[in-house]
Design a protein around this motif. Structure first.
Motif, PDB file in Angstrom:
ATOM      1  N   TYR A  33       0.830  -1.205   0.000  1.00  0.00           N
ATOM      2  CA  TYR A  33       0.000   0.000   0.000  1.00  0.00           C
ATOM      3  C   TYR A  33       0.868   1.259   0.000  1.00  0.00           C
ATOM      4  N   TYR A  35       0.194   5.108   1.595  1.00  0.00           N
ATOM      5  CA  TYR A  35      -0.657   5.990   2.364  1.00  0.00           C
ATOM      6  C   TYR A  35      -0.033   7.377   2.370  1.00  0.00           C
ATOM      7  N   ILE A  45      -5.455   6.250   2.427  1.00  0.00           N
ATOM      8  CA  ILE A  45      -4.894   5.303   1.477  1.00  0.00           C
ATOM      9  C   ILE A  45      -4.887   5.917   0.080  1.00  0.00           C
ATOM     10  N   SER A  48      -3.391   0.369  -3.472  1.00  0.00           N
ATOM     11  CA  SER A  48      -3.128  -0.949  -2.924  1.00  0.00           C
ATOM     12  C   SER A  48      -2.858  -1.892  -4.081  1.00  0.00           C
ATOM     13  N   ILE A  55      -5.237  -2.881  -7.025  1.00  0.00           N
ATOM     14  CA  ILE A  55      -6.531  -3.238  -6.467  1.00  0.00           C
ATOM     15  C   ILE A  55      -7.320  -1.991  -6.065  1.00  0.00           C
ATOM     16  N   ILE A  56      -6.625  -1.084  -5.416  1.00  0.00           N
ATOM     17  CA  ILE A  56      -7.272   0.140  -4.940  1.00  0.00           C
ATOM     18  C   ILE A  56      -6.565   1.335  -5.547  1.00  0.00           C
ATOM     19  N   GLU A  58      -7.460   5.186  -5.006  1.00  0.00           N
ATOM     20  CA  GLU A  58      -8.349   6.200  -4.469  1.00  0.00           C
ATOM     21  C   GLU A  58      -8.317   7.431  -5.364  1.00  0.00           C
ATOM     22  N   PHE A  97      -4.995 -10.293   1.939  1.00  0.00           N
ATOM     23  CA  PHE A  97      -5.645  -9.357   1.040  1.00  0.00           C
ATOM     24  C   PHE A  97      -7.112  -9.192   1.416  1.00  0.00           C
ATOM     25  N   GLY A  99      -9.985  -9.540   4.245  1.00  0.00           N
ATOM     26  CA  GLY A  99     -10.081  -9.625   5.695  1.00  0.00           C
ATOM     27  C   GLY A  99      -9.078  -8.738   6.400  1.00  0.00           C
ATOM     28  N   ILE A 100      -8.027  -8.430   5.757  1.00  0.00           N
ATOM     29  CA  ILE A 100      -7.007  -7.491   6.242  1.00  0.00           C
ATOM     30  C   ILE A 100      -6.404  -7.891   7.565  1.00  0.00           C
TER      31      ILE A 100
ATOM     32  N   ASN B  30     -14.408  -6.197   9.370  1.00  0.00           N
ATOM     33  CA  ASN B  30     -13.933  -7.552   9.649  1.00  0.00           C
ATOM     34  C   ASN B  30     -13.127  -7.541  10.931  1.00  0.00           C
ATOM     35  N   ASN B  31     -12.357  -6.479  11.106  1.00  0.00           N
ATOM     36  CA  ASN B  31     -11.568  -6.357  12.328  1.00  0.00           C
ATOM     37  C   ASN B  31     -11.245  -4.894  12.581  1.00  0.00           C
ATOM     38  N   GLN B  33      -8.059  -2.508  14.325  1.00  0.00           N
ATOM     39  CA  GLN B  33      -6.675  -2.590  14.771  1.00  0.00           C
ATOM     40  C   GLN B  33      -6.269  -1.265  15.418  1.00  0.00           C
ATOM     41  N   GLY B  93     -11.406  -4.746   6.220  1.00  0.00           N
ATOM     42  CA  GLY B  93     -12.380  -5.691   5.713  1.00  0.00           C
ATOM     43  C   GLY B  93     -13.789  -5.126   5.760  1.00  0.00           C
ATOM     44  N   SER B  98     -10.476  -4.313   1.002  1.00  0.00           N
ATOM     45  CA  SER B  98      -9.111  -4.722   1.288  1.00  0.00           C
ATOM     46  C   SER B  98      -8.245  -3.569   1.779  1.00  0.00           C
TER      47      SER B  98
END
Lengths: 114, 112
Positions: A33, A35, A45, A48, A55-56, A58, A97, A99-100, B30-31, B33, B93, B98
């Motif tokens: 990533y 940032y 962000i 990614s 994937i990402i 922004e 990837f 669920g991080i 999902n979580n 942190q 998540g 992602s």
């Protein structure tokens, strides 16, 4: 031994110049990533990549172009630098990837555009 | 758009006291942190709590998560001067996909 390393740590340049920031991770992670942290410490962000695939993306000006030659590297090239680009840029990587999981950050590159 | 909001924005305590920081978020996750950032340095991961967990401990850190209120708290017990740093919550998540979406951070100062 450094997990995520980015260079340079400091970058001072004039408006209009083109510059690159390099990032490498030796953790075997699939996802990397970029940032941006502004003067108020807000982290946003930018991009990614997962296994070299974007994937990402922004809402970042087209002047910013990431490049991932392999999954261990994610470089950031910035064209025609503007005063507003001044910030600290952080590279990070993570294993998961979806669920991080935990992300590992580089030390940051403080970019100052004058 | 900004996901997390943290309060307080700044917290100053004496060594030995406990420090509590709160984080609220807006989407499903999902979580969640928590990260620490020392001045001029990168972020360091402290603890991850999954959306099906309510509380987690790691050393002097205790994290709670209330998904019904979309909020989390980080408690640092018996604080030390070395705990002085900015603390960020980040959600991953879920609706965020992602990415890790960070809060605004709490600047903690522990006075010796």
């Amino acid at each position: 031994d450094t997990a995520v390393s980015q260079t340079p740590k400091y970058l001072v340049t004039q408006m209009g110049n083109d510059k690159s920031i390099k990032c490498e991770q030796n953790l075997g992670h699939d996802t990397m990533y970029w940032y941006k942290q502004d003067s108020k410490k807000f982290l946003k962000i930018m991009f990614s990549y997962n296994n070299k695939e974007l994937i990402i993306n922004e809402t970042v000006p087209n002047r910013f172009s990431p490049k991932s030659p392999d999954k261990a590297h994610l470089n950031l090239h910035i064209n025609s630098l503007e005063l507003g680009d001044s910030a600290v840029y952080f590279c990070a990587s993570s294993q998961a990837f979806t669920g991080i999981g935990e992300a590992f950050f580089g030390q940051g590159t403080r970019l100052t555009v004058v | 758009s900004q996901q997390g909001e943290e309060d307080p924005q700044a917290l100053s305590i004496q060594e030995g006291e406990n420090a509590t920081m709160n984080c609220s978020y807006k989407t499903s996750i999902n979580n969640l942190q928590w990260y620490r950032q020392n001045s001029g340095r990168g972020l360091v991961h402290l603890i991850l709590i999954r959306s099906n967990e309510r509380e987690k401990h790691s050393g002097r850190l205790r994290v709670t998560l209330d998904t019904s209120k979309k909020s989390s708290s980080l408690l640092i017990t018996a604080s030390r001067a070395a705990d002085t740093a900015s603390y960020f919550c980040a959600t991953g998540g879920g609706t965020s996909g992602s990415r890790l979406t960070f809060g605004e951070g709490t600047q903690l100062t522990v006075n010796p």
